[in-house]
Design an enzyme around this catalytic site. Structure first.
Site, PDB file in Angstrom:
ATOM      1  N   THR A 271      -8.610  -0.242 -23.708  1.00  0.00           N
ATOM      2  CA  THR A 271      -8.506   1.057 -23.037  1.00  0.00           C
ATOM      3  C   THR A 271      -9.850   1.775 -23.090  1.00  0.00           C
ATOM      4  OG1 THR A 271      -6.190   1.216 -23.683  1.00  0.00           O
ATOM      5  CG2 THR A 271      -7.276   3.257 -23.048  1.00  0.00           C
ATOM      6  N   THR A 272     -10.251   2.409 -21.989  1.00  0.00           N
ATOM      7  CA  THR A 272     -11.500   3.180 -21.973  1.00  0.00           C
ATOM      8  C   THR A 272     -11.198   4.612 -21.543  1.00  0.00           C
ATOM      9  OG1 THR A 272     -11.958   2.519 -19.683  1.00  0.00           O
ATOM     10  CG2 THR A 272     -12.878   1.138 -21.431  1.00  0.00           C
TER      11      THR A 272
ATOM     12  N   HIS B 159     -16.430   0.071  -9.007  1.00  0.00           N
ATOM     13  CA  HIS B 159     -15.061  -0.368  -9.264  1.00  0.00           C
ATOM     14  C   HIS B 159     -14.159   0.105  -8.130  1.00  0.00           C
ATOM     15  CE1 HIS B 159     -16.535  -0.943 -13.413  1.00  0.00           C
ATOM     16  NE2 HIS B 159     -15.535  -1.797 -13.534  1.00  0.00           N
ATOM     17  N   HIS B 160     -12.919  -0.330  -8.177  1.00  0.00           N
ATOM     18  CA  HIS B 160     -11.916   0.042  -7.182  1.00  0.00           C
ATOM     19  C   HIS B 160     -11.610   1.540  -7.244  1.00  0.00           C
ATOM     20  CE1 HIS B 160      -8.935   0.240 -10.458  1.00  0.00           C
ATOM     21  NE2 HIS B 160      -9.583  -0.797 -10.943  1.00  0.00           N
TER      22      HIS B 160
ATOM     23  N   LYS C 117      -9.643   3.357 -10.260  1.00  0.00           N
ATOM     24  CA  LYS C 117     -10.185   3.475 -11.623  1.00  0.00           C
ATOM     25  C   LYS C 117     -10.475   4.943 -11.916  1.00  0.00           C
ATOM     26  CE  LYS C 117     -13.535   1.605 -14.890  1.00  0.00           C
ATOM     27  NZ  LYS C 117     -12.467   1.363 -15.885  1.00  0.00           N
TER      28      LYS C 117
END
Length: 242
Positions: A85-86, A149-150, A153
């Protein structure tokens, strides 16, 4: 290997569940609906297991709090907590540190072996003892980092970008981020000087590579006798293969 998988209903969580099942591991999938009964779920584990978390910060912290509330003998059944997890803030990171006397744990911004290699390249020592990134700066190169990124995110810059920037001594204000389409993940470190430029790039083509990396790390944690403290990604990857 027995695995508690938190965030199993997410895209990466689904990939990890598939990778675990393919390798014959036993999985207990956990989603948001399981949070209210966290203590009950944790106490129900009768055999050693690894906790893999790819949820969101609030989910992670809920389970961390529940784990701290367990009896020592119940905590001891957990061989380790692997978190992908970020997006934690400073207070959240401080809460994670309270796990140090509870169990072995590892917070990983990216499960990819290629990203780990990227990190090592930036921090690698040259013949005069300086890091590659420091040598580049000494030679007049200006360093910056870009990531993409997509659109779904949530955090920007990504945890991976922050990790790579830290490895290369690149200030966070020199990181730029793009959110577009269905990009799995792309990171570039630019080293630019007058008349020339170097680019070190990593492109993730599929989430399956992150799932493979997570399973590899979980398998190594499951058989190791790790001390109850935070362990680095490099420490886990350097453990013997089961």
């Amino acid at each position: 290997m027995r695995v508690l998988l938190l965030g199993a209903n997410g895209r990466l969580g689904g990939e990890i569940a598939l990778a675990l099942a393919t390798r014959g591991h036993r999985i207990q999938a956990l989603g948001k609906a399981d949070s209210p009964r966290a203590l009950e779920v944790l106490r129900a584990q009768g055999k050693p297991y690894v906790f893999v978390d790819v949820s969101l910060p609030e989910g992670t912290l809920h389970w961390v709090k529940a784990f701290r509330g367990l009896e020592p003998e119940t905590r001891a059944l957990c061989k380790g907590m692997l978190m992908g997890t970020t997006g934690f803030d400073a207070e959240g990171l401080k809460a994670l540190d309270t796990l140090d006397d509870c169990l072995p744990w590892c917070l990983v911004s990216n499960f990819s072996a290629g990203v780990h290699l990227f990190e090592e390249l930036l921090g690698a020592k040259t013949r005069d003892g300086r890091s590659v990134a420091d040598l580049a700066r000494n030679l007049g190169f200006d360093l910056a980092l870009w990531e993409s990124h997509h659109t779904r995110k949530l955090d920007a810059p990504s945890g991976t970008a922050k990790t790579l920037a830290l490895a290369g001594g690149i200030p966070e204000e020199r990181i730029s981020a793009t959110r577009v389409g269905h990009v799995v993940g792309e990171h570039i470190v630019f080293a630019s000087a007058e008349g020339e430029e170097l680019r070190v790039q990593h492109i993730a083509h599929t989430r399956a590579l992150f799932a493979r990396g997570a399973v590899l790390m979980a398998e190594r944690m499951s058989v190791a006798m790790l001390a109850p403290r935070r362990h680095s990604k490099a420490e886990i990857l350097n453990l013997p293969q089961p």
